[in-house]
Structures are given as structure tokens and as C-alpha cells.
Scaffold this motif. Structure first.
Motif, PDB file in Angstrom:
ATOM      1  N   ALA A  71      57.403  89.152  -5.859  1.00 32.54           N
ATOM      2  CA  ALA A  71      58.050  88.592  -5.304  1.00 32.54           C
ATOM      3  C   ALA A  71      58.516  87.742  -5.382  1.00 32.54           C
ATOM      4  N   PHE A  72      59.385  87.009  -5.630  1.00 39.21           N
ATOM      5  CA  PHE A  72      59.799  85.186  -5.780  1.00 39.21           C
ATOM      6  C   PHE A  72      59.450  84.843  -3.812  1.00 39.21           C
ATOM      7  N   PRO A  73      58.940  83.978  -3.683  1.00 40.17           N
ATOM      8  CA  PRO A  73      58.664  83.082  -2.871  1.00 40.17           C
ATOM      9  C   PRO A  73      59.968  82.963  -1.823  1.00 40.17           C
ATOM     10  N   PRO A  74      60.029  82.442  -1.144  1.00 38.06           N
ATOM     11  CA  PRO A  74      61.069  81.262  -0.046  1.00 38.06           C
ATOM     12  C   PRO A  74      61.081  80.235  -1.281  1.00 38.06           C
ATOM     13  N   GLY A  75      62.161  79.014  -1.644  1.00 35.27           N
ATOM     14  CA  GLY A  75      62.093  78.072  -2.581  1.00 35.27           C
ATOM     15  C   GLY A  75      62.645  78.171  -3.918  1.00 35.27           C
ATOM     16  N   THR A  76      62.167  79.052  -4.225  1.00 32.78           N
ATOM     17  CA  THR A  76      62.092  79.458  -5.666  1.00 32.78           C
ATOM     18  C   THR A  76      63.463  79.854  -5.896  1.00 32.78           C
ATOM     19  N   LYS A  77      63.919  78.876  -7.544  1.00 33.32           N
ATOM     20  CA  LYS A  77      64.521  77.861  -7.587  1.00 33.32           C
ATOM     21  C   LYS A  77      64.955  78.842  -9.247  1.00 33.32           C
ATOM     22  N   TYR A  78      66.223  80.495  -9.710  1.00 33.37           N
ATOM     23  CA  TYR A  78      65.764  80.769 -10.859  1.00 33.37           C
ATOM     24  C   TYR A  78      66.755  80.766 -10.968  1.00 33.37           C
ATOM     25  N   LEU A  79      67.370  80.951 -12.855  1.00 31.89           N
ATOM     26  CA  LEU A  79      68.837  81.563 -13.505  1.00 31.89           C
ATOM     27  C   LEU A  79      68.716  82.402 -13.803  1.00 31.89           C
ATOM     28  N   VAL A  80      69.751  83.305 -13.443  1.00 32.61           N
ATOM     29  CA  VAL A  80      69.416  84.753 -14.131  1.00 32.61           C
ATOM     30  C   VAL A  80      71.131  84.857 -15.449  1.00 32.61           C
ATOM     31  N   LEU A  81      70.117  85.039 -16.339  1.00 33.10           N
ATOM     32  CA  LEU A  81      71.059  85.948 -17.281  1.00 33.10           C
ATOM     33  C   LEU A  81      71.720  86.802 -17.348  1.00 33.10           C
ATOM     34  N   ASP A  82      72.605  87.011 -16.955  1.00 30.97           N
ATOM     35  CA  ASP A  82      73.509  89.351 -16.990  1.00 30.97           C
ATOM     36  C   ASP A  82      73.404  89.198 -18.936  1.00 30.97           C
ATOM     37  N   LEU A  83      73.284  89.593 -20.075  1.00 33.44           N
ATOM     38  CA  LEU A  83      73.683  90.341 -21.097  1.00 33.44           C
ATOM     39  C   LEU A  83      73.759  91.542 -21.032  1.00 33.44           C
ATOM     40  N   GLY A  84      75.484  91.567 -20.936  1.00 35.28           N
ATOM     41  CA  GLY A  84      75.935  92.714 -20.972  1.00 35.28           C
ATOM     42  C   GLY A  84      76.379  92.920 -22.647  1.00 35.28           C
ATOM     43  N   GLY A  85      77.148  94.077 -22.585  1.00 35.90           N
ATOM     44  CA  GLY A  85      77.642  94.561 -23.701  1.00 35.90           C
ATOM     45  C   GLY A  85      79.253  93.837 -24.183  1.00 35.90           C
ATOM     46  N   GLY A  86      79.452  93.726 -23.018  1.00 33.96           N
ATOM     47  CA  GLY A  86      81.342  92.709 -23.217  1.00 33.96           C
ATOM     48  C   GLY A  86      80.695  91.332 -22.913  1.00 33.96           C
ATOM     49  N   THR A  87      80.171  91.445 -21.651  1.00 27.25           N
ATOM     50  CA  THR A  87      80.658  89.562 -20.673  1.00 27.25           C
ATOM     51  C   THR A  87      79.350  89.654 -20.429  1.00 27.25           C
ATOM     52  N   ILE A  88      78.284  87.912 -20.923  1.00 29.56           N
ATOM     53  CA  ILE A  88      77.495  87.077 -20.588  1.00 29.56           C
ATOM     54  C   ILE A  88      77.802  86.223 -18.972  1.00 29.56           C
ATOM     55  N   ASP A  89      77.278  86.944 -18.105  1.00 30.58           N
ATOM     56  CA  ASP A  89      77.493  86.037 -16.869  1.00 30.58           C
ATOM     57  C   ASP A  89      76.110  85.173 -16.751  1.00 30.58           C
ATOM     58  N   ILE A  90      75.953  83.592 -15.745  1.00 33.02           N
ATOM     59  CA  ILE A  90      75.522  82.724 -15.502  1.00 33.02           C
ATOM     60  C   ILE A  90      75.239  82.968 -14.421  1.00 33.02           C
ATOM     61  N   THR A  91      74.303  82.943 -13.300  1.00 34.21           N
ATOM     62  CA  THR A  91      74.122  82.474 -12.129  1.00 34.21           C
ATOM     63  C   THR A  91      73.196  81.918 -11.751  1.00 34.21           C
ATOM     64  N   ALA A  92      72.913  81.126 -10.782  1.00 33.54           N
ATOM     65  CA  ALA A  92      71.573  80.207 -10.291  1.00 33.54           C
ATOM     66  C   ALA A  92      71.245  80.777  -8.688  1.00 33.54           C
ATOM     67  N   ARG A  93      70.231  80.129  -8.676  1.00 31.31           N
ATOM     68  CA  ARG A  93      69.694  80.779  -7.346  1.00 31.31           C
ATOM     69  C   ARG A  93      68.643  80.790  -6.476  1.00 31.31           C
ATOM     70  N   MET A  94      68.570  80.269  -4.704  1.00 28.60           N
ATOM     71  CA  MET A  94      67.440  79.619  -5.023  1.00 28.60           C
ATOM     72  C   MET A  94      67.427  80.567  -3.683  1.00 28.60           C
ATOM     73  N   VAL A  95      65.833  81.145  -2.851  1.00 30.51           N
ATOM     74  CA  VAL A  95      65.447  81.899  -2.621  1.00 30.51           C
ATOM     75  C   VAL A  95      65.211  81.177  -0.984  1.00 30.51           C
ATOM     76  N   VAL A  96      66.059  80.893   0.023  1.00 23.81           N
ATOM     77  CA  VAL A  96      65.931  80.425   1.533  1.00 23.81           C
ATOM     78  C   VAL A  96      64.725  81.165   2.112  1.00 23.81           C
ATOM     79  N   ASP A  97      64.772  80.538   3.602  1.00 16.59           N
ATOM     80  CA  ASP A  97      63.103  80.912   4.148  1.00 16.59           C
ATOM     81  C   ASP A  97      63.490  81.718   4.291  1.00 16.59           C
ATOM     82  N   ASP A  98      64.743  82.542   5.133  1.00 12.95           N
ATOM     83  CA  ASP A  98      64.808  83.986   5.996  1.00 12.95           C
ATOM     84  C   ASP A  98      64.777  85.321   4.899  1.00 12.95           C
ATOM     85  N   ARG A  99      64.379  84.554   3.502  1.00 11.08           N
ATOM     86  CA  ARG A  99      64.966  85.741   2.346  1.00 11.08           C
ATOM     87  C   ARG A  99      66.426  85.737   1.636  1.00 11.08           C
TER      88      ARG A  99
END
Length: 643
Positions: free
Chosen positions: A271-299
């Protein structure tokens, strides 16, 4: 309706270096922590009542998630104790299709609803499509109502109200909220029946429900879905929404998806360790959703950029192909083929053929030469009747180089097929580039592709080609990308505080009146009220786009005053903009969202009465609460985005 505090004076409203409405900053951290291993229902209410708050705390044995998709839907569940020990223990429903000669098993079913003429439920999913096709083959479908891919009504929601309608396959209208409610009720009852078959005795009040929604939906669409769910049998205080890319983010954080090297130098998943920064592309049938996240120390997860996206999902490819066929065969041919009920079954066959072949398109590296579409014989006959020649002769006369017809199969070469994907890919890549350029996202190392459209090789190859040349960025498709949202929704509902920080997607404000500022305000906004010059349509900002909020943290307070001494309620109109500031609600880019009604039944104080509203923006929905001043008693507050 605007609001005033007594007779306005310059001292009341004079700005400090700009326009401000008179409020005190009462931001505070009110984020609760739920019981270990348990589920705490974060209250979101139409009315602030103690009864709902208490019932929301009731023990929940099961987490049940409905992924209500544009093209396909499904559900999953997990028992609380099992999920607390292992986040991968999520049960997904499997669905069976009998449309082909060999039955197929899938973990999603089409978002299709079949009703009778009276609007009563008949079937959902694969069963609805199969039943409707059988009726069409026997020319008996005229007394039925068939709806599919209707979720986009809530994205293209201009003028959306409770009375908004959907148009079925034959052009008949029906209230949209009723169609949504039928779909939700079916999945809710189907899921509940599945739980009854387990070893547990499950009561409905012991189920914590979650429905997935696009992150780019506004409060109007969210309220519509919530009211449809309540009409479909899910109690308001048992339901939470999970934003689709956010749910996928939770899934990716908890489930091992990243390869690493062990001491034996063998590849392993973690699994992603704390500090990991990643972007999620949710490619659906209707919409494309984009979000960026970081895993913090308390997960838990911190949002790095507010959710964004577009409506160029997988279904836009189908539209491109149909548009091409209309250009190739003629709009008169395709219009009749689509709308004449004599061709309904054949049209459904062509639609399914396009959906299937679209998903199978490879990429240029695999040297796929063409996409082969089986064209229904009825469509070929219709073309010939209207053009006095067959399609094969027509193609030769037009000297079409990118398409040929052989044995009823239309062969579209790869150069042409790739053009069908171009608009969608340009939108996905362009929006992703803009997010990566944000100051908080420039050190992102991973782009995760989830959603059914992510399984398209031509799509994943194009995204990898666009971003993997950037230093340290890796594009990853996790196992079961089409189920990441659904499984993540179960985990999120079990542990809502896993998303510890969110960013506000828009600048929000209210429409108000204040003292007119000479040499600053537009003269067109001037009005005399009780002998005082006031300015109309002022945008009273209470939060700025990209402001970070901790879960359950409130934004600035909003003070509501009566217009007249005997007013027993006030209405506050809410607007949004993507600009950091706006002077007036009539500015370009300002959009009306809805209204908040505040009851002020005690008229004793006349114009000196006020209610202090607080808005919580750190959740998946806006929460509004109010207190009477000066005694601090709770005020009845209702918001309505659907008026």
C-alpha cells in the motif's frame, strides 16, 4: 431576497481595503474522531434536529455501497467487524447477462430501467435490456418505458428541479427523480436480500449506506440524488455520499497496488506509504473526475487540489461513432433508424455492438488495423431504400479510404478510430496537466487510472505517453480498476475521517445588500431603502476557492437579519464562482446555486434580531446550521438547491 441589519450606515459596511460583509471569523476545528473499528455517521441534514443527530449515531453492522454509474452500476458490502480487520474484505455483487449465446458474468450491470406505461417498475440492468429487446422483437414495447444512461442529467443540470423529466427510448417523458428512485430502490432491495442470505440477522436500521457520485457535481445534483435515494427507500440519516475519485483514492491507499522490491529482490505489492502524493483519474462512462491526494502520517488523506474534471467519459466515444455513422449514412437514415419503433431492437443491437467494440480497441503499438462493426441488416435496407443504392456502392462512389463494407461488417481503420477518441483524450490530458501544474501538485509521482474507461488500452497508452516522460511520474492501472470506486466507497463509509482535509472547489457567497459606496459601486446597483442608499446584488463571500478545510471544520459565519420588523423567516440566496473574488452576483462566472430558509418566529426584537449561520464545507456535502443571537438557541434551517 437580500437582507439588511437595521438602517445601514457607512460605519457598518465600510470596507477595509476592499469589499467585505460584516462577519466575524469563527472558523474552528470541530473534527470528531469515531469509535475505533466503528462507523460514525457524519450528520448532514435538511433540518438541524436533535432527533436526526441521535439516530445517526446508532450502531451499524453493515456498510453497503451503491456505485450508481452512467453506463454501469453495481453494489458491494462488508460487515463492520470484518472490514475493520481487513480492508480488502468487500463483497461485490456479480450479474449475469444472457444477451449473447454464451452467458457472461460481470460485477457491474447496465444502468437501465424498464417501467410499464403507468410508471411502475419492471426490470433493471441486464434484465431490463433483455426484456425490452424481447418486447421490441415482438413489437410489444410501445406500452413500456425504457431509460438508460440517464445519470448525465445531473451533470448537465441547468434548470434541474424535482419536476425535471427524462425522455425514454421512444420519446416519452417521465419525472427524472422517479426513474432514479426506481433504480436505487431495486439495488437497495437486491442488496438487502443478499444480506438476508448470510449467516447474520440484519435489520435495515443496522445498514450504513453510501452512494457514489462524481466529485464535480454541485449541491443541486447532490440534493437531487439524496431525495431520489430517500424516495427509493434509503433513510436520509443512514446515507452518505462518497465522491467517486475520493473513494478510489481511499481504495488505492489501503489496498496494495504499488510494486516494490523485497529483500529477496522479488517484486511485491504494498500500500502507499505516508508522504506519497498521487493523482487519481476516474475515467467513467459519463464524467472524468480528477483529484490529487497525499497520504499523511496517520494514514489519512489530504486533498492537494480541489476535484475537477469534465463530461468526456467513455460514452462520448459512442457519440463520436454515431455522429460518424450519421455523416456516412445520412442524418435522415440514422434519425429514422433511431426514432422509428420498428427498428428499436436493431438500434439496441448496434448500440451494444459499438459499446463492445469500443472497449476492445487496442493501441498503435499492437498494430490493430481496424475496428469491425456489425451493421444491422435493417439499417442497410433502410439506407438502400432512401438512396436507391446499397451502402457498398455508396462507399465506392464517395471514395472513402478509411472505411469498407464486407459481409455486413463496417471496417473502420485505426486512423479513423483514433480520431473518435481524440476529443476525450485531449480533455483528459489537458485537465490533468493543469492539475499537475498547481503548486501543491508538482511533485506528484503517480497517476492512478480507475473506472471502466481506464480499461481501454488506447486510453491508457495515450495517458502514459503524455505523462511518463515527466521525471518521477509513473502511470499505474491497479487491479480491477472498474471496482476501485465501489470498493473504496465501502472503506470510506466505514471510516469517513480517512479524508482528513479537502479543498473548496469553488468560491461561495450569498446575495446581500449593504451601504452604497460612492465612486466604487455601479450606479445601476443603487437603491434607496428607508432613506439610505444601499447597493443591491453584492456577492458576500464566505469562502474562497481552494481553501483547505479539515473534516467537519466550519467556514466563516454568516449573519442573517430580517428585512422588516415582523418578518418570521429569511431567505439567503447562495452563489458560486471559480474566481477568488466577485463584486456582484451578476458578474460573469457567478452561478446561482440555491437558497437557505431561516425561521425567525420570535419577532420581539424587530430589526435587531439575527441568526448566525455556519457552513461546513469539509464534507462531501455542504452542511448548514444556525443559532439565534444572543441566546444561542438552535434555529430551524432548511436549504433547497432544487427550487
Amino acid at each position: 431576497m437580500a437582507y439588511l441589519h437595521r438602517d445601514p450606515t457607512p460605519d457598518d459596511y465600510k470596507p477595509k481595503g476592499g469589499i467585505e460583509d460584516v462577519r466575524q471569523d469563527k472558523r474552528r476545528n470541530t473534527r470528531p474522531t469515531g469509535p475505533k473499528g466503528g462507523i460514525e455517521d457524519v450528520t448532514r441534514t435538511k433540518k438541524s434536529t436533535n432527533e436526526e443527530s441521535e439516530s445517526a449515531k446508532e450502531y451499524k453492522l453493515v456498510v453497503a455501497a451503491i456505485d450508481f454509474g452512467t453506463t454501469y452500476s453495481g453494489y458491494a458490502y462488508s460487515f463492520r467487524d470484518e472490514l475493520g480487520a481487513d480492508f480488502s474484505r468487500v463483497t461485490c455483487k456479480t450479474w449475469k447477462s444472457n444477451r449473447s449465446k454464451a452467458s457472461t458474468i460481470s460485477q457491474k450491470t447496465p444502468t437501465s430501467v424498464l417501467l410499464n406505461q403507468a410508471g411502475e417498475f419492471v426490470a433493471f440492468g441486464f434484465e431490463a435490456e433483455e426484456k425490452y429487446e424481447e418486447l421490441a422483437n415482438d413489437n410489444l414495447h410501445g406500452d413500456f418505458r425504457f431509460f438508460r444512461r440517464f445519470k448525465m442529467k445531473l451533470h448537465n443540470n441547468a434548470g434541474l428541479t424535482r419536476e425535471s423529466t427524462l425522455v425514454d427510448d421512444q420519446g416519452n417523458e417521465m419525472r427524472a427523480i422517479d426513474v432514479f428512485a426506481h433504480a436505487i430502490r431495486y439495488m437497495k432491495e437486491h442488496l438487502t436480500e443478499s444480506l438476508r442470505k448470510t449467516k447474520y440477522e440484519i435489520r435495515e436500521k443496522e445498514i450504513a449506506w453510501v452512494i457514489t457520485i462524481p466529485a464535480i457535481w454541485d449541491p443541486k445534483s447532490k440534493q437531487f440524488m439524496r431525495e431520489a435515494a430517500e424516495q427509493g427507500g434509503i433513510l436520509d440519516n443512514q446515507l452518505q455520499f462518497a465522491l467517486e475519485p475520493e473513494a478510489a483514492s481511499v481504495y488505492l491507499k489501503e489496498v496494495p497496488v504499488e510494486r516494490t522490491q523485497t529483500v529477496t529482490k522479488e517484486a511485491a505489492l504494498r500500500a502507499f506509504p505516508p508522504g506519497t502524493k498521487y493523482l487519481v483519474l476516474d475515467l467513467g462512462g459519463g464524467t472524468i473526475d480528477i483529484t490529487a491526494r497525499m497520504v499523511v502520517d496517520d494514514r489519512t488523506l489530504r486533498e492537494l487540489h480541489h476535484a475537477t474534471g469534465n463530461n468526456h467519459g467513455g460514452n462520448s466515444i459512442n457519440d463520436q461513432i454515431f455522429n460518424y455513422l450519421e455523416k456516412l449514412l445520412g442524418s435522415n437514415v440514422m434519425c429514422e433508424f433511431k426514432n422509428n419503433t420498428d427498428y428499436t431492437s436493431a438500434y439496441l443491437d448496434l448500440d451494444m455492438e459499438i459499446e463492445t467494440k469500443k472497449r476492445a480497441v487496442q493501441n498503435e503499438l499492437e498494430k490493430q488495423k481496424f475496428m469491425s462493426l456489425t451493421i444491422p441488416a435493417q439499417l442497410l435496407e433502410l439506407f438502400e431504400d432512401k438512396n436507391d443504392m446499397d451502402l457498398e456502392t455508396h462507399l465506392k462512389l464517395k471514395n472513402e479510404r478509411n472505411v469498407t463494407l464486407k459481409s455486413g461488417k463496417l471496417r473502420l481503420d485505426f486512423v479513423l478510430v483514433s480520431k473518435f477518441f481524440r476529443t476525450s483524450l485531449d480533455a483528459i490530458i489537458g485537465d490533468t496537466q493543469r492539475v499537475l501544474q498547481h503548486k501543491d501538485c508538482q511533485d506528484i509521482t503517480k497517476i492512478m487510472l480507475v473506472g471502466g474507461f481506464a480499461e481501454s488500452k488506447i486510453v491508457s497508452t495515450a495517458i502514459k505517453k503524455a505523462f511518463e516522460h515527466i521525471a518521477n511520474i509513473k502511470v499505474v492501472i491497479p487491479p480491477e480498476p472498474g471496482l476501485a470506486v465501489l470498493k473504496g466507497a465501502v472503506i470510506y463509509r466505514h471510516w469517513p475521517e480517512v479524508v482528513s482535509y479537502r479543498k473548496c472547489p469553488h468560491t461561495y457567497g450569498s446575495r446581500l445588500m449593504r451601504y452604497f459606496l460612492k465612486d466604487f459601486d455601479d450606479q445601476s446597483k443603487l437603491k434607496m431603502v428607508r432613506g439610505q442608499p444601499v447597493c443591491l446584488d453584492v456577492f458576500g463571500k464566505f469562502v474562497t476557492i481552494d481553501t483547505e478545510f479539515e473534516t467537519n471544520q466550519t467556514c466563516d459565519s454568516l449573519e442573517v437579519f430580517p428585512l422588516r420588523p415582523d418578518d418570521t423567516e429569511m431567505t439567503v440566496f447562495i452563489y458560486k464562482t471559480d474566481a477568488e473574488d466577485a463584486r456582484y452576483v451578476t458578474d460573469d462566472g457567478c452561478t446561482y446555486l440555491g437558497k437557505i430558509k431561516v425561521d425567525m418566529p420570535d419577532t420581539t426584537g424587530g430589526l435587531d434580531r439575527k441568526v448566525i449561520l455556519t457552513l461546513t464545507l469539509g464534507q462531501t456535502e455542504i452542511v448548514v446550521k444556525g443559532k439565534h443571537w444572543p441566546n444561542g438557541t438552535e434555529a430551524t434551517v432548511e436549504f433547497d438547491w432544487l427550487s
